[in-house]
Design an enzyme around this catalytic site. Structure first.
Site, PDB file in Angstrom:
ATOM      1  N   ARG A 111       0.847  -1.182   0.000  1.00 36.38           N
ATOM      2  CA  ARG A 111       0.000   0.000   0.000  1.00 36.38           C
ATOM      3  C   ARG A 111       0.888   1.238   0.000  1.00 36.38           C
ATOM      4  O   ARG A 111       2.008   1.210   0.505  1.00 36.38           O
ATOM      5  CB  ARG A 111      -0.886   0.010   1.261  1.00 36.38           C
ATOM      6  CG  ARG A 111      -1.895  -1.101   1.319  1.00 36.38           C
ATOM      7  CD  ARG A 111      -2.956  -1.010   0.261  1.00 36.38           C
ATOM      8  NE  ARG A 111      -3.747   0.218   0.375  1.00 36.38           N
ATOM      9  CZ  ARG A 111      -4.730   0.539  -0.468  1.00 36.38           C
ATOM     10  NH1 ARG A 111      -5.019  -0.258  -1.470  1.00 36.38           N
ATOM     11  NH2 ARG A 111      -5.395   1.636  -0.309  1.00 36.38           N
ATOM     12  N   ALA A 112       0.384   2.313  -0.565  1.00 32.97           N
ATOM     13  CA  ALA A 112       1.173   3.536  -0.636  1.00 32.97           C
ATOM     14  C   ALA A 112       1.646   3.967   0.746  1.00 32.97           C
ATOM     15  O   ALA A 112       2.709   4.541   0.897  1.00 32.97           O
ATOM     16  CB  ALA A 112       0.375   4.631  -1.302  1.00 32.97           C
ATOM     17  N   ASP A 113       0.861   3.662   1.756  1.00 36.92           N
ATOM     18  CA  ASP A 113       1.294   4.049   3.091  1.00 36.92           C
ATOM     19  C   ASP A 113       2.147   2.964   3.757  1.00 36.92           C
ATOM     20  O   ASP A 113       2.516   3.075   4.898  1.00 36.92           O
ATOM     21  CB  ASP A 113       0.093   4.422   3.962  1.00 36.92           C
ATOM     22  CG  ASP A 113      -0.992   3.358   3.912  1.00 36.92           C
ATOM     23  OD1 ASP A 113      -0.741   2.287   3.331  1.00 36.92           O
ATOM     24  OD2 ASP A 113      -2.074   3.597   4.458  1.00 36.92           O
ATOM     25  N   ASP A 114       2.443   1.918   3.047  1.00 32.22           N
ATOM     26  CA  ASP A 114       3.284   0.854   3.594  1.00 32.22           C
ATOM     27  C   ASP A 114       4.703   0.919   3.062  1.00 32.22           C
ATOM     28  O   ASP A 114       5.445  -0.048   3.117  1.00 32.22           O
ATOM     29  CB  ASP A 114       2.701  -0.523   3.288  1.00 32.22           C
ATOM     30  CG  ASP A 114       1.527  -0.817   4.196  1.00 32.22           C
ATOM     31  OD1 ASP A 114       0.698  -1.630   3.807  1.00 32.22           O
ATOM     32  OD2 ASP A 114       1.455  -0.224   5.278  1.00 32.22           O
TER      33      ASP A 114
END
Ligand code: WT7
Length: 710
Positions: free
Chosen positions: A575-578
Site C-alpha cells: 500500500r502507498a502508506d506501507d
C-alpha cells in the site's frame, strides 16, 4: 418478459489470428529466463503445451489477447458494447460511456450503457433456464462439518441448487421482500454465513431492484449497526447461527443487538427474514413477532414466480463497506450494467471455466467481501458455471479440507488467498499430497501480493506443477479483476507479479506529484480511464470518494504502490502508506516480507518501519515460523543475511520479533497500523492506545505482540 427468448451465452468476437507486435508498456513476457530485479530471483513459468491442448482458452495465444487488449483501450465504447450485446437488455442503451475523471472540470462520474435497462438476476438465472440449462447445477453447498451436525428444520436447506431451483428460490425470496414493503431502490442488509442462500438472497434483492449490503457474518454488533444505519437498510436477511470450525457463532443474537443499536440511533428496521441453518434451539433464537419471520415459513407461502424489475444500467446494485485508512468504513457503491459486464468477462477469461465440460469452481472467499460478490455470486452465474459454496474453514476438521473437497467434487478451478496458502503450507505437504487433486486446472490467488515462496508451493505441491496460477490484483473499488495473468499459451507467469492488465484496464505509474512515469519504474499505481465496474461513489459521501481516489486530475488512484518491469509486468510493492524509506531508499514492506518468507523455516512475515536516528526509518520485522521450527539467535542472523543478500544492504532488518500470531482482520489482512504502533511503542504501550481493534479476528494477539517486543 420471462417468455422472451434470451440471447445465447456471450462469446467474444474472434478476430484474425494475425500476430501483433505489441509495443506499449503492456508487453508479453515471451522470453524464458531470469531478470535481475533488486536481487530477487525472477523466473518465468509457462504451462506445458499439452496443458493448452487439454484446457484451451478463448484466446489461442497471449498475442491474440493483446490484439483485443489494444482494441479495448483504443476504442472502449466499441469493445464493451460488443460484449454487452451478448447479455439481455430489455431496453437497448443509447450511449455506451460518458465520464469525468477530472475533479477540476466538475463532479467525478462514470456512466456506462446509459438509456439501457436490464436486470442482473435475470441475466444470471432466467437467461440460462430459458436457454435449456435449467438442470445444470448452480451451487453445491459444502457444510462446515463433514457429517451434517443437524440440518435445518421444516424448510430444510438444500445441498445443491440447479439453475431452475435457484431461480425459483430467488423468486420466492423476492416475493417475501416485496411483501415486507421492500421496493426498488430500498437497501437490504444481509448477514448470513456462506451457504448458497446468501448469493440467492443477493439475487433476490437485485431481481426487484433493491440494493444489497452484505456484511460479513463475523462482524460485531456495533460494526453491523454502523453499516445498517449508514446504508439506511429497510430490512435484514439473517440466520439463526452457524458453526465455523468447532465454534458456534450465534449470528441472530448479533443481528438482534445491532437492530437495537440502530433503533437507539433513530433508524428503525422493521423486518427481518431469518434463515434456519442450525434449527432446534442450537443458537437460542427468539424471534420478535411482527418483525422477524422464518425464511422457510415465509418462502413456503410465496410464489416461485416473480416478475423482473427492469432497471436502468446505472441503477445501484450494491453497497459494500471497505475499511478506510482512517475513520469510518467507506460504503463503495456499484451499479448494474457495467458491473455485470465486467464481473462476467473477467470470470470468463481469467479463470477459463467451461461449464459444458463439467468444470467446477470454488472460491473460498465469503460474500461479505467483494471477491464473493464478483466471483461467487455474479461472475460464475452470469457465465452459467457450477460451483461449490463452502461454509467452513480450510483448517477444519483438518488442514486437508480443501483438497478433500477438490477430490469430492472434482473441483477444476480454485480461487483463494495467500494467507490461506501460507497457513496450509506451514503444516506440511503430506496433508495435500494424500489427495489426488487431478481435477485441478487453474489456481487463483487474491487479496495481497503472493510471495514467491508461497506461489511455488501452490504451483508445485497443490497444482503438481501442471496448473497456471492467476494472481489477481484488484480492489473493492475496481469491482472486478484488473491486473492478472490469464491462463493463455505464451503468457509467462512470474511468481509474485500480477503481470498485465485485463481488457479495458489502463494502469499507469505516477510520481508523488502525479506525473505519469514511463518504462520500467516504480510509482503510485493509478488507472487512466474508466472501466465498466469502476466504483461510482462512496454511499452518502461523494466528496470523500473524489478526495480519496481522484486527487490527481485524470486518474483513479488505487492507493497501492507498484513496480513495472521491463516486460511491462506489474508488481504490487505494498500500500502507498506501507512504504518505508530507509536511508533514502524506498522499500515496499511487501518486498521485505517476501524476502523473509523465502527462508524454509518461515511461514509468514510482516514488516513495518520505525523511526531511526541515522537512517530516517529502519525495519522492524514480525516473523511467524512454520510448525515445529524454533526461534534462535542463529536463525535471526540467517534471516538478516538473507534479506540483505536478496534486496540489498539497506533492506537488512534491524529488529526481528518472533510472532506466533499476527493481528489479522477477519478477511485475513494484517493490520499494519497496530504492528507499527507496537513496534514503535514497545512494551510500555497500552492496548487502548492502539485505536479500533474491533475488526481483528483475534484481539488477544495484541497482548502477545506487546509482551514479546524486542
Ligand atoms: C487491496 C484491495 C480484491 C479483492 C480482495 C481485496 C491488495 C488484492 C492483490 C494481489 C497484490 C493485492 C491491494 C489492493 N491486493 N489483490 N493479487 N496482489 N495486492 O479487496 O479489501 O478492497 O483490498 O488488496 O493492496 O489495493 P480489498
Amino acid at each position: 418478459h420471462a417468455m422472451r427468448s434470451p440471447p445465447p451465452l456471450f462469446d467474444l468476437p474472434r478476430f484474425s489470428s494475425a500476430r501483433h507486435a505489441y509495443s506499449s508498456t503492456a508487453r508479453a513476457a515471451s522470453v524464458e529466463g531470469t531478470e535481475a530485479s533488486r536481487g530477487v530471483e525472477e523466473v518465468v513459468f509457462h504451462p506445458a503445451d499439452e496443458y493448452f491442448q487439454q484446457v484451451p482458452h478463448h484466446y489461442d495465444h497471449v498475442e491474440d489477447y493483446l490484439v483485443h487488449y489494444e482494441k479495448s483501450i483504443k476504442d472502449p465504447e466499441a469493445f464493451w458494447s460488443e460484449i454487452a450485446r451478448n447479455f439481455h437488455w430489455e431496453t437497448p442503451w443509447e450511449e455506451t460511456l460518458s465520464y469525468n475523471f477530472n475533479r477540476s472540470a466538475g463532479p467525478i462520474h462514470v456512466r456506462f450503457f446509459h438509456g439501457g435497462e436490464t436486470n442482473i438476476a435475470y441475466n444470471a438465472l432466467d437467461r440460462h433456464v430459458a436457454a435449456g440449462l435449467g438442470d445444470r447445477i448452480a451451487f453445491y453447498t459444502e457444510r462446515n462439518d463433514l457429517e451434517p451436525i443437524r440440518e435445518s428444520g421444516p424448510g430444510g436447506l438444500k445441498d445443491q441448487y440447479t439453475y431452475r431451483e435457484a431461480l425459483e428460490e430467488v423468486s420466492r425470496i423476492a416475493n417475501v421482500l416485496k411483501s415486507m414493503g421492500v421496493k426498488r431502490g430500498d437497501t437490504v442488509g444481509l448477514f448470513l454465513p456462506m451457504v448458497a442462500e446468501l448469493p440467492l438472497a443477493m439475487l433476490a434483492c437485485a431481481r426487484i431492484g433493491a440494493v444489497h449490503t452484505v456484511v460479513f457474518a463475523g462482524f460485531s454488533k456495533e460494526a453491523l449497526a454502523d453499516r445498517l444505519c449508514d446504508a439506511g437498510c429497510k430490512a435484514v436477511i439473517a440466520c439463526d447461527g452457524v458453526f465455523r470450525g468447532s465454534k458456534l457463532i450465534p449470528l441472530f443474537h448479533t443481528v438482534d443487538a445491532a437492530i437495537q443499536l440502530c433503533n437507539e440511533r433513530g433508524h428503525i428496521i422493521q423486518h427481518t427474514l431469518v434463515l434456519e441453518r442450525l434449527g432446534g434451539d442450537v443458537a437460542g433464537v427468539h424471534l420478535t413477532p411482527g418483525r422477524d419471520v422464518w425464511w422457510h415459513e415465509a418462502t413456503a407461502k410465496a410464489s416461485s414466480a416473480c416478475p423482473v424489475e427492469w432497471v436502468p444500467s446505472e441503477h445501484p446494485l450494491f453497497i459494500l463497506y471497505t475499511s478506510g485508512s482512517t475513520g469510518k468504513p467507506k460504503g463503495v457503491l456499484h451499479t448494474t450494467g457495467g458491473y455485470m459486464i465486467q464481473a462476467a468477462t473477467t470470470f470468463r477469461h481469467v479463470f477459463n471455466v467451461r461449464p459444458e465440460k463439467n468444470d467446477i469452481f470454488l472460491c473460498t472467499a465469503d460474500c461479505g467481501w467483494i471477491t464473493g460478490h464478483s466471483y461467487v455470486t455474479y461472475g460464475p452465474l452470469l457465465n452459467g458455471a457450477s460451483q461449490v459454496v463452502f461454509e467452513g474453514v480450510p483448517s477444519y476438521p483438518d488442514v486437508g479440507r480443501l483438497w478433500h473437497m477438490v477430490d469430492k467434487y472434482g473441483i477444476t478451478h480454485l480461487y483463494t488467498a495467500p494467507t490461506a496458502i501460507r497457513s496450509l503450507m506451514r503444516e506440511g505437504d503430506e496433508h495435500v499430497t494424500k489427495y489426488a487433486r487431478s481435477s485441478l486446472k487453474v489456481l487463483g490467488s487474491v487479496g495481497e501480493p503472493i510471495n514467491p515462496e508461497a506461489w511455488k508451493w501452490y504451483h508445485e505441491v497443490v497444482g503438481g506443477g501442471r496448473c497456471p496460477i492467476v494472481d489477481t490484483w484488484w480492489q473493492t473499488e475496481t469491482g472486478a479483476i484488473a491486473i492478472a495473468p490469464l491462463p493463455i499459451k505464451g503468457w509467462g507467469q512470474k511468481p509474485g507479479s500480477a503481470s498485465l492488465p485485463f481488457l479495458g484496464i489502463e494502469p499507469v505509474l505516477l510520481s508523488q506529484d502525479g506525473k505519469e512515469l514511463e518504462g520500467p519504474t516504480e510509482g503510485l499505481l493509478a488507472i487512466k480511464s474508466p472501466w465498466p465496474s469502476t466504483l461510482r461513489s462512496i454511499y452518502g459521501d461523494h466528496e470523500r470518494m473524489e478526495q480519496t481516489y481522484f486527487s490527481f486530475d485524470g486518474y483513479y488512484l488505487t492507493g497501492d504502490n507498484a513496480r513495472r518491469d521491463s516486460d511491462g509486468y506489474y508488481w504490487i510493492t505494498g500500500r502507498a502508506d506501507d512504504v518505508v524509506i530507509v536511508s533514502g531508499h524506498n522499500l515496499g514492506t511487501a518486498e521485505v516480507e517476501a524476502a523473509l518468507a523465502q527462508h524454509p523455516n518461515v511461514a509468514e512475515a510482516a514488516v513495518v518501519g520505525i523511526p531511526h536516528d541515522v537512517k530516517g526509518n529502519c525495519l522492524y520485522c514480525y516473523v511467524t515460523l512454520k510448525a515445529g521450527q524454533a526461534p534462535s539467535p542463529d536463525l535471526e542472523k540467517q534471516l538478516k543475511v538473507s534479506v540483505r543478500s536478496q534486496l540489498g544492504a539497506f533492506a537488512a532488518p534491524d529488529f526481528i520479533q518472533w510472532a506466533p500470531n499476527l493481528p489479522k482482520t477477519r478477511s485475513g489482512k494484517v493490520m499494519r497500523r497496530i504492528l507499527r504502533k507496537v513496534a514503535a511503542g514497545g512494551k510500555a504501550i497500552n492496548v487502548e492506545d492502539l485505536g479500533d481493534t474491533s475488526t481483528l479476528a483475534d484481539p488477544e494477539v495484541i497482548k502477545e505482540l506487546i509482551a514479546n517486543h524486542v
